[in-house]
Design a protein around this motif. Structure first.
Motif, PDB file in Angstrom:
ATOM      1  N   SER A  21     -20.441   4.525 -23.316  1.00 60.70           N
ATOM      2  CA  SER A  21     -19.034   4.175 -23.545  1.00 60.70           C
ATOM      3  C   SER A  21     -18.771   4.035 -25.040  1.00 60.70           C
ATOM      4  N   MET A  22     -19.644   3.320 -25.730  1.00 58.53           N
ATOM      5  CA  MET A  22     -19.482   3.117 -27.168  1.00 58.53           C
ATOM      6  C   MET A  22     -19.592   4.443 -27.918  1.00 58.53           C
ATOM      7  N   THR A  49       4.173  -7.378 -22.311  1.00 56.10           N
ATOM      8  CA  THR A  49       5.150  -7.246 -21.232  1.00 56.10           C
ATOM      9  C   THR A  49       4.454  -6.794 -19.955  1.00 56.10           C
ATOM     10  N   MET A  50       5.170  -6.875 -18.830  1.00 54.58           N
ATOM     11  CA  MET A  50       4.561  -6.486 -17.557  1.00 54.58           C
ATOM     12  C   MET A  50       4.195  -5.003 -17.545  1.00 54.58           C
ATOM     13  N   TYR A  51       5.091  -4.178 -18.076  1.00 45.99           N
ATOM     14  CA  TYR A  51       4.858  -2.745 -18.076  1.00 45.99           C
ATOM     15  C   TYR A  51       4.733  -2.217 -19.505  1.00 45.99           C
ATOM     16  N   TYR A  52       4.174  -1.015 -19.597  1.00 51.02           N
ATOM     17  CA  TYR A  52       4.067  -0.314 -20.882  1.00 51.02           C
ATOM     18  C   TYR A  52       5.465  -0.220 -21.492  1.00 51.02           C
ATOM     19  N   TRP A  53       5.570  -0.495 -22.773  1.00 54.87           N
ATOM     20  CA  TRP A  53       6.876  -0.517 -23.441  1.00 54.87           C
ATOM     21  C   TRP A  53       7.653   0.782 -23.182  1.00 54.87           C
ATOM     22  N   GLY A  54       8.902   0.602 -22.786  1.00 57.10           N
ATOM     23  CA  GLY A  54       9.776   1.743 -22.584  1.00 57.10           C
ATOM     24  C   GLY A  54       9.681   2.372 -21.220  1.00 57.10           C
ATOM     25  N   GLN A  55       8.824   1.834 -20.337  1.00 57.93           N
ATOM     26  CA  GLN A  55       8.688   2.383 -18.982  1.00 57.93           C
ATOM     27  C   GLN A  55       8.717   1.251 -17.965  1.00 57.93           C
ATOM     28  N   ASN A  56       8.850   1.627 -16.707  1.00 51.08           N
ATOM     29  CA  ASN A  56       8.792   0.622 -15.647  1.00 51.08           C
ATOM     30  C   ASN A  56       7.725   1.000 -14.616  1.00 51.08           C
ATOM     31  N   ARG A  57       6.629   1.485 -15.135  1.00 49.23           N
ATOM     32  CA  ARG A  57       5.438   1.753 -14.319  1.00 49.23           C
ATOM     33  C   ARG A  57       4.229   1.439 -15.187  1.00 49.23           C
ATOM     34  N   LEU A  58       3.050   1.554 -14.669  1.00 53.92           N
ATOM     35  CA  LEU A  58       1.801   1.336 -15.398  1.00 53.92           C
ATOM     36  C   LEU A  58       1.696  -0.094 -15.923  1.00 53.92           C
ATOM     37  N   LEU A  59       1.260  -0.991 -15.064  1.00 54.12           N
ATOM     38  CA  LEU A  59       1.070  -2.388 -15.455  1.00 54.12           C
ATOM     39  C   LEU A  59       0.183  -2.483 -16.694  1.00 54.12           C
ATOM     40  N   ASN A  60       0.521  -3.414 -17.577  1.00 57.68           N
ATOM     41  CA  ASN A  60      -0.184  -3.534 -18.856  1.00 57.68           C
ATOM     42  C   ASN A  60      -1.499  -4.303 -18.739  1.00 57.68           C
ATOM     43  N   ALA A  61      -2.393  -3.820 -17.879  1.00 55.71           N
ATOM     44  CA  ALA A  61      -3.669  -4.504 -17.662  1.00 55.71           C
ATOM     45  C   ALA A  61      -4.555  -4.452 -18.904  1.00 55.71           C
ATOM     46  N   LEU A  62      -4.555  -3.315 -19.600  1.00 49.93           N
ATOM     47  CA  LEU A  62      -5.424  -3.169 -20.769  1.00 49.93           C
ATOM     48  C   LEU A  62      -4.991  -4.086 -21.915  1.00 49.93           C
ATOM     49  N   PRO A  63      -3.715  -4.115 -22.305  1.00 48.49           N
ATOM     50  CA  PRO A  63      -3.288  -5.086 -23.325  1.00 48.49           C
ATOM     51  C   PRO A  63      -3.527  -6.526 -22.900  1.00 48.49           C
ATOM     52  N   PHE A  64      -3.363  -6.795 -21.597  1.00 51.57           N
ATOM     53  CA  PHE A  64      -3.604  -8.147 -21.090  1.00 51.57           C
ATOM     54  C   PHE A  64      -5.067  -8.540 -21.264  1.00 51.57           C
ATOM     55  N   ALA A  65      -5.971  -7.610 -20.999  1.00 49.93           N
ATOM     56  CA  ALA A  65      -7.406  -7.893 -21.101  1.00 49.93           C
ATOM     57  C   ALA A  65      -7.822  -8.208 -22.533  1.00 49.93           C
ATOM     58  N   ALA A  66      -7.061  -7.670 -23.501  1.00 48.28           N
ATOM     59  CA  ALA A  66      -7.425  -7.875 -24.909  1.00 48.28           C
ATOM     60  C   ALA A  66      -6.528  -8.891 -25.605  1.00 48.28           C
ATOM     61  N   THR A  67      -5.667  -9.561 -24.860  1.00 48.18           N
ATOM     62  CA  THR A  67      -4.649 -10.406 -25.493  1.00 48.18           C
ATOM     63  C   THR A  67      -5.223 -11.609 -26.236  1.00 48.18           C
ATOM     64  N   ILE A  79      -9.858  -2.569 -27.044  1.00 52.01           N
ATOM     65  CA  ILE A  79      -9.015  -1.678 -26.246  1.00 52.01           C
ATOM     66  C   ILE A  79      -9.739  -0.359 -25.974  1.00 52.01           C
ATOM     67  N   LEU A  80     -10.311   0.223 -26.998  1.00 50.78           N
ATOM     68  CA  LEU A  80     -10.998   1.507 -26.855  1.00 50.78           C
ATOM     69  C   LEU A  80     -12.236   1.391 -25.974  1.00 50.78           C
ATOM     70  N   MET A  81     -12.996   0.312 -26.168  1.00 51.97           N
ATOM     71  CA  MET A  81     -14.218   0.126 -25.385  1.00 51.97           C
ATOM     72  C   MET A  81     -13.919  -0.132 -23.910  1.00 51.97           C
ATOM     73  N   LEU A  82     -12.922  -0.962 -23.634  1.00 53.08           N
ATOM     74  CA  LEU A  82     -12.581  -1.265 -22.239  1.00 53.08           C
ATOM     75  C   LEU A  82     -12.131  -0.009 -21.499  1.00 53.08           C
ATOM     76  N   ALA A  83     -11.368   0.828 -22.183  1.00 52.31           N
ATOM     77  CA  ALA A  83     -10.918   2.072 -21.560  1.00 52.31           C
ATOM     78  C   ALA A  83     -12.113   2.972 -21.237  1.00 52.31           C
ATOM     79  N   SER A  84     -13.027   3.104 -22.178  1.00 53.46           N
ATOM     80  CA  SER A  84     -14.196   3.952 -21.977  1.00 53.46           C
ATOM     81  C   SER A  84     -15.116   3.399 -20.881  1.00 53.46           C
ATOM     82  N   ILE A  85     -15.319   2.091 -20.880  1.00 50.63           N
ATOM     83  CA  ILE A  85     -16.151   1.464 -19.846  1.00 50.63           C
ATOM     84  C   ILE A  85     -15.539   1.674 -18.468  1.00 50.63           C
ATOM     85  N   SER A  86     -14.230   1.655 -18.402  1.00 51.84           N
ATOM     86  CA  SER A  86     -13.543   1.877 -17.126  1.00 51.84           C
ATOM     87  C   SER A  86     -13.889   3.248 -16.561  1.00 51.84           C
TER      88      SER A  86
END
Length: 493
Positions: A21-22, A49-67, A79-86
């Motif tokens: 991943s790294m 926010t609950m959703y990606y800025w400018g949209q009303n889909r795709l819950l912001n789980a990744l920003p939440f995990a790094a908040t 952010i980059l590592m969590l995405a790759s590990i996923s």
């Protein structure tokens, strides 16, 4: 397998997952990191926010995990590592699913080998840009898929049978979250459930519950999302299907190393033919029957997905980008793990270990040559914004792809900065407060207009931090203008 061996293989899988991943991040991100990914960090640091800025889909789980990570540089790294590990976590679960599906006894050992080979092959099969997009740029596919596979494994686990309704809480919660993260996840849930039911020749409680919960989750999340906007995600038009298919196929083929793919298809085809011959002679293994059934189901799913979303108005609006078909790629990767498991199941330990070692070592060499860039300042996106403005310019408007990297660049340097452009409306309150503070302290707020016309930049500034009034503008260099704003209309003399 002994308990110690089970723990050992699990730790080895986790260690490899972290390493690859790294290395994937340091291999793919320096050239391909873009504003869409950077936005995750900006949202995490400025306004979650609950959703990606400018949209009303795709819950912001990744920003939440790094908040909780407030340092901008470390936040982006997380952010980059969590995405790759996923993504690699998904590949591990797909490898494990294959071993379980075939009913093998040495699940831990074989799934580790398949995971090592599959993850290693992944970095070779796809182009550098595709590697970035799948592994890092679009967690809205990898993470929901990971949750989906985890849920199915958990529900159908032998160890989970007879545990009562409590055994279903975690896997069903994972399904609900997966559909919130990406509503289209309901489609693979449906296909998997129906495929299981047809294979078993009956709809049992698990299948019915999966369909019911996923259906309720889809409509519940759809209701919630409507409170934040009403973009045309669910509109399909038959008249755009033909032209859409051409563009989609071209896009998917552009992501692959075609020679490797053709070899894989040839191997699968030969195995299917051999299986048919064995079946006719009534001298075949049950493993091949399962593999054949799953192969047919996965191919059917892939074809259905391609046809459905080639007629999607939303996909058409986004130029039929191949990223909307990443679930098809995952289905094909699952077929790879399944047939690789079949290939390795009876292999001599020394031969399979040698193959695994060669694959992993080759992937490591490929990922570390040339020497990886570890400093974000060496990333192409930050070098491009440095050519436009100096760190500390603070306020940016214009080209979306340049504005948000400029904002994060400034934040990494310790400055407070804001993007007054597309998607910036989601942070309007904080942006306007900063602009008004700048006007109060300096008599004006200076906004750098990047790669856009001054008129467009003025419009964007007013939509994200307005109403404001222009008191002058000037061209600084090619692609950069400076526009000055005040909060009250200047009096005419």
């Amino acid at each position: 397998m002994k308990v110690f061996d089970v723990q050992k293989t699990t730790y080895m899988a986790l260690a490899w997952m972290l390493i690859i991943s790294m290395l994937t991040v340091v291999k793919a991100a320096p050239d391909d990191l873009n504003a869409d990914t950077i936005m995750h960090s900006v949202m995490s640091l400025q306004n979650l926010t609950m959703y990606y800025w400018g949209q009303n889909r795709l819950l912001n789980a990744l920003p939440f995990a790094a908040t909780l990570v407030k340092n901008p540089t470390l936040n982006l790294a997380v952010i980059l590592m969590l995405a790759s590990i996923s993504l690699y976590g998904l590949l591990y679960l797909l490898s494990r699913s294959s071993a379980i599906l075939l009913g093998l006894e040495n699940v831990e050992e074989i799934s580790l080998k398949v995971f090592l080979i599959t993850s290693s092959a992944f970095v070779f099969i796809f182009s550098s840009h595709a590697l970035y997009e799948i592994a890092i740029g679009h967690i809205e596919y990898s993470f929901p898929s990971l949750l989906l596979v985890f849920s199915v494994l958990k529900i159908y686990s032998k160890a989970n049978v007879g545990g009562g309704w409590r055994r279903l809480i975690l896997p069903l919660a994972a399904i609900i979250l997966a559909i919130g993260l990406n509503p289209s996840t309901v489609i693979p849930v449906f296909f998997i459930t129906v495929a299981i039911a047809f294979y078993k020749k009956s709809f049992r409680s698990n299948e019915l519950l999966l369909l019911l919960v996923s259906g309720i989750a889809f409509f519940a999340w759809d209701f919630v999302s409507k409170q934040y906007g009403n973009l045309p995600y669910h509109e399909f038009r038959l008249e755009i299907l033909y032209s859409g298919l051409q563009k989609v196929i071209e896009g998917l083929l552009s992501t692959l190393n075609l020679s490797i793919i053709f070899i894989f298809i040839a191997i699968i085809s030969i195995r299917q033919i051999v299986f048919r011959v064995y079946k006719i002679s009534k001298n075949y293994e049950p493993h091949f029957m399962i593999a054949s059934y799953v192969t047919n189901a996965a191919v059917l799913f892939s074809i259905a997905w391609i046809f459905l979303f080639s007629s999607s108005r939303w996909v058409a609006m986004n130029q039929y980008e191949w990223r909307y078909f990443i679930y098809v790629i995952f289905a094909l990767i699952f077929l790879c793990t399944l047939h690789l498991t079949l290939f390795l199941r009876n292999k001599n330990d020394k031969k399979s270990q040698a193959l695994t070692g060669v694959a992993a070592f080759s992937a490591l060499i490929f990922l570390v040559i040339p020497i990886p860039k570890l400093d974000f300042s060496d990333y192409k996106i930050f070098q491009r914004v440095n050519e436009l403005t100096e760190p500390g310019s603070r306020l940016y408007s214009g080209d979306y792809w340049m504005v948000w990297p400029s904002v994060l660049r400034d934040m990494m340097k310790g400055y407070e900065a804001y993007g007054l452009t597309h998607r910036g409306e989601a942070n309007k309150e904080a942006a306007r407060e900063f602009v008004l503070r700048a006007i109060k302290e300096n008599g004006r707020a200076s906004v750098h207009c990047l790669n856009d016309t001054i008129q467009n930049c003025i419009s964007q500034v007013n939509s994200t931090a307005g109403p404001l009034h222009v008191v002058g503008s000037s061209d600084i260099k090619a692609g950069v203008s400076l526009v000055n704003f005040v909060d009250t209309k200047p009096s005419s003399k």
